[in-house]
Enzyme design. Structure first.
Site, mmCIF file in Angstrom:
data_model
loop_
_atom_site.group_PDB
_atom_site.id
_atom_site.type_symbol
_atom_site.label_atom_id
_atom_site.label_comp_id
_atom_site.label_asym_id
_atom_site.label_seq_id
_atom_site.Cartn_x
_atom_site.Cartn_y
_atom_site.Cartn_z
ATOM 1 N N HIS A 1 -7.707 -5.794 0.705
ATOM 2 C CA HIS A 1 -6.472 -5.019 0.739
ATOM 3 C C HIS A 1 -5.623 -5.419 1.942
ATOM 4 O O HIS A 1 -6.091 -5.398 3.075
ATOM 5 C CB HIS A 1 -6.820 -3.527 0.815
ATOM 6 C CG HIS A 1 -5.657 -2.595 0.731
ATOM 7 N ND1 HIS A 1 -4.909 -2.435 -0.412
ATOM 8 C CD2 HIS A 1 -5.130 -1.735 1.647
ATOM 9 C CE1 HIS A 1 -3.972 -1.521 -0.190
ATOM 10 N NE2 HIS A 1 -4.081 -1.084 1.051
ATOM 11 N N SER B 1 0.839 -1.191 0.000
ATOM 12 C CA SER B 1 0.000 0.000 0.000
ATOM 13 C C SER B 1 0.879 1.248 0.000
ATOM 14 O O SER B 1 1.684 1.430 -0.901
ATOM 15 C CB SER B 1 -0.970 -0.043 1.182
ATOM 16 O OG SER B 1 -2.004 0.912 1.036
ATOM 17 N N GLU C 1 -9.265 -5.727 -3.384
ATOM 18 C CA GLU C 1 -8.640 -4.544 -2.786
ATOM 19 C C GLU C 1 -9.662 -3.588 -2.156
ATOM 20 O O GLU C 1 -9.490 -3.116 -1.035
ATOM 21 C CB GLU C 1 -7.852 -3.759 -3.853
ATOM 22 C CG GLU C 1 -6.668 -4.482 -4.442
ATOM 23 C CD GLU C 1 -5.415 -4.404 -3.584
ATOM 24 O OE1 GLU C 1 -5.498 -3.909 -2.446
ATOM 25 O OE2 GLU C 1 -4.353 -4.851 -4.057
#
Length: 545
Positions: free
Chosen positions: A426, A214, A332
Site C-alpha cells: 500500500h 488511500s 495492498e
C-alpha cells in the site's frame, strides 16, 4: 592603543563571519496577497500559504473561515505546521517525525516552473486514514512533477476528531443544522483558493486535476460526489481508493451508528458533558485520545455535502463527469495486516467458513481465494474487495458517462521490499509517481538507485503528468495506455509498464454482487467485512445477482 587594535580586529573578524545576504526569492502577487518563495533548478516553490482559517479553541468544529489577510510580502519558504494528529505509530513504515503540528494548519504548497503560464494544475490530497499525514511530507515533493510542465499543489486539511466529528449540539448551532465533514469542507476551500489564485503562479484554473492516495483518494471520490466541489476540477486521479459505506448524520444507514450518536458517545468517553467542555479540551487531547477509545473518523451522509452513499451517487450518474485515472496495488494488505480477520485453524475450517458466509457465491470466491493458500487468499480477498473493486468501479462508472477512464495495477517489487514480504505494498507507487525515491520515510524499504527503478519512475511520472495535461496518459518509450472502455484496458506496472486487457476476469463482478446484496439488505456495511469476517450473504434482491 593595544586595546583599540584588539577591538578593531575583533570587529573585522565579526564582520567577515557574517554571511552574505541571500539572494531574494521569487515574489508572486496573487489575489490573496504577495508571497516570497524559493527558486532552484528552474522551479519556484512557495510553502505554507494559508488558504483558509480553521476555527480553533472555543470556535472549533465549524466550516473553514477566510484566511486572515497579511500586509506586505509574506515569507513562503517553509512548510506550515501539519494538522493535529496522534503521535506516529512506532515501527510503521509510513511514519515521519512531524516538525510541528497546530490547529491553525490550513495551508498549501506550490511548485511551479519558472515562466509558467496556463499550465495544468495537479492538486495532491495526502492519505493517512483521515487521521494523519501532511501535504509537506518529503514523499510528496512536487519538484519532479513540476518539471514535467505542471503547477503542483499539496494541501493540509483537518484530521481525526478535528475534521470529522459530528454532534447534535454542533448541528443545532449550525445554520444548515449539520455537523461533521469539516475536513472535506477544507479540501473544497483549498480548491476554491486555487481557482482564485493559481493563475498568478502560472496555472490554468480551468485545468485542475485532483489526485490522492488511500484516504486522499477516498477524498477525491467524495469531491467527485460533492455538489459544492462541482466546477473546481476537470480531472481526477484515485490511487488505492476505497469506496466505503458511511454513516448517516442522524439516520441509521447500512448498519452504521449515526454520526451524531457516535459523537455523543465519544464526548462521554472524553468526559465532556457539553459543547463548552468539548471545546475546552486541549488540542493534544483531541488529537490523541479519540483513537484510544475506538473513534474512527468517517465522512457522514448529510444530504448536502455528502448527498448519499457514494455508490448510490455513482449509480445515479450524479458524480462529476470528469476523466479519471484509478488503480490499486497488488500487495495492498501486506503492510495493512490489521485489516485481516484472525486466520482459521486449517484449510478445512477456512473452506467451511467461506461456504457458510458466501452461500451461492462461495464457489466463485474459493476459485479465486483457495483454501490451499490461506494467507495469500486472505490478502488478495481483502485487497480485491476494498481497493480493486473500488478502482474498477470508478473507471467503469466514468466510462459509462463517456469520460476517458484509465485503470492500472501496481505490481512492482525490489530487494528490500521482497525481503520484508511487502511486494507491491500500500502506497508503494508514491515515490515512483513523485520521483522521490530518496525521500521516503525512515523505515520504508529502501529503493535501490538502479536504472530500472529510475525508468519506471520516469514512465509513471510521465503518464500522470500527461493525464493531467490533456486526459491522455502517455510516456516516452512506454506503451500506449488503453482506455478502460476498450475491453477493460489497463496498464500493469511491474518491472516496466505493460498494457493489457481484462484484469482478474470476474473478480470485480463478484465483489459488486456481494456489495449489491448488502446494500439491498440495508443493515450491513461493506467496509472491511471480507472473507472470514463477512456476515452471511443476504438473500437475492431485485437488481442484484
Amino acid at each position: 592603543m593595544a586595546a583599540r587594535r584588539i577591538s578593531l580586529v575583533l570587529l573585522l573578524t565579526a564582520l567577515l563571519a557574517v554571511p552574505a545576504a541571500a539572494a531574494p526569492g521569487p515574489v508572486v502577487a496573487a489575489p490573496a496577497g504577495e508571497v516570497r518563495g524559493e527558486a532552484a533548478d528552474g522551479i519556484r516553490v512557495f510553502k505554507g500559504i494559508p488558504y483558509a482559517a480553521p476555527p480553533v479553541g472555543a470556535g472549533r468544529w465549524k466550516p473553514p473561515q477566510p484566511a486572515l489577510p497579511w500586509q506586505g510580502v509574506r515569507d513562503a519558504s517553509a512548510f506550515g505546521p501539519a494538522c493535529m494528529q496522534p503521535k506516529a505509530r512506532a515501527g510503521s513504515i509510513y511514519s515521519w517525525d512531524l516538525p510541528a503540528m497546530s490547529e491553525d494548519c490550513l495551508s498549501l504548497n506550490i511548485w511551479a516552473p519558472e515562466g509558467a503560464k496556463d499550465l495544468p494544475v495537479f492538486v495532491w490530497i495526502h492519505g493517512g486514514s483521515l487521521v494523519s499525514g501532511s501535504g509537506g511530507d518529503p514523499l510528496y515533493d512536487g519538484n519532479a512533477l513540476a518539471k514535467r510542465g505542471m503547477v503542483v499543489v499539496s494541501i493540509n486539511y483537518r484530521l481525526g476528531m478535528f475534521g470529522w466529528f459530528a454532534h447534535p449540539a454542533l448541528s443545532a448551532e449550525s445554520p444548515d443544522h449539520q455537523s461533521g465533514n469539516y475536513g472535506l469542507l477544507d479540501q473544497i476551500a483549498a480548491l476554491e483558493w486555487v481557482k482564485r489564485n493559481i493563475g498568478a503562479f502560472g496555472g490554468d484554473a480551468k485545468n485542475v486535476t485532483i489526485a490522492g492516495e488511500s484516504a486522499g483518494a477516498l477524498s477525491v471520490i467524495y469531491l467527485m460526489a460533492a455538489p459544492q466541489a462541482r466546477g473546481l476540477f476537470a480531472k481526477a486521479i484515485a490511487q488505492s481508493a476505497y469506496m466505503i459505506s458511511a454513516p448517516g448524520l442522524r439516520e441509521r444507514l447500512n448498519g452504521m451508528v449515526p454520526a451524531e450518536e457516535q459523537g455523543v458517545a465519544l464526548a462521554e468517553k472524553l468526559g465532556a458533558a457539553d459543547l463548552a467542555a468539548l471545546r475546552a479540551l486541549s488540542a493534544e487531547d483531541i488529537a490523541s485520545k479519540p483513537p484510544t477509545v475506538g473513534y474512527f473518523p468517517f465522512p457522514a451522509v448529510d444530504g448536502k455535502i455528502v448527498p448519499r452513499q457514494l455508490v448510490e451517487t455513482f449509480d445515479r450518474g450524479e458524480q462529476a463527469p470528469v476523466p479519471i485515472l484509478a488503480g490499486f496495488n497488488s500487495g495492498e494488505i501486506r503492510s495493512l495486516r490489521f485489516l485481516l480477520p484472525k486466520p482459521p485453524a486449517d484449510a478445512v475450517a477456512y473452506e467451511r467458513e467461506i461456504r457458510a458466509r458466501y452461500g451461492e457465491f462461495a464457489e466463485a470466491f474459493l476459485a479465486r481465494y483457495p483454501a490451499k493458500r490461506i494467507d495469500d487468499s486472505m490478502l488478495a480477498a481483502t485487497r480485491d474487495a476494498m481497493y480493486g473493486w473500488t478502482a474498477e468501479r470508478l473507471v467503469s462508472d466514468q466510462a459509462a458517462l463517456d469520460q476517458p477512464s484509465y485503470f492500472y495495477i501496481f505490481d512492482h517489487g525490489y530487494p528490500a521490499m521482497e525481503q520484508w514480504g511487502l511486494h507491491g505494498f500500500h502506497a508503494a507507487e508514491l515515490p515512483y509517481v513523485f520521483g522521490t525515491a530518496g525521500k521516503t520515510p525512515p523505515l520504508w524499504p529502501k529503493i535501490p538507485d538502479a536504472l530500472a527503478e529510475r525508468k519506471l519512475s520516469q514512465a509513471m511520472g510521465d503518464y500522470w503528468a500527461s493525464f493531467a495535461r490533456n486526459a491522455k496518459p502517455k510516456a516516452g518509450g512506454a506503451p500506449d495506455w488503453p482506455d478502460y472502455a476498450d475491453d477493460r484496458g489497463f496498464v500493469h506496472f511491474a518491472d516496466e509498464p505493460r498494457s493489457a486487457h481484462n484484469l482478474f476476469p470476474g473478480t470485480a463482478a463478484l465483489h459488486e454482487a456481494v456489495v449489491c446484496r448488502r446494500r439491498a439488505a440495508r443493515d450491513i456495511p461493506w467496509n472491511w467485512n471480507v472473507g472470514l469476517a463477512s456476515p452471511p450473504l443476504p438473500p437475492k434482491a431485485e437488481g442484484c445477482q
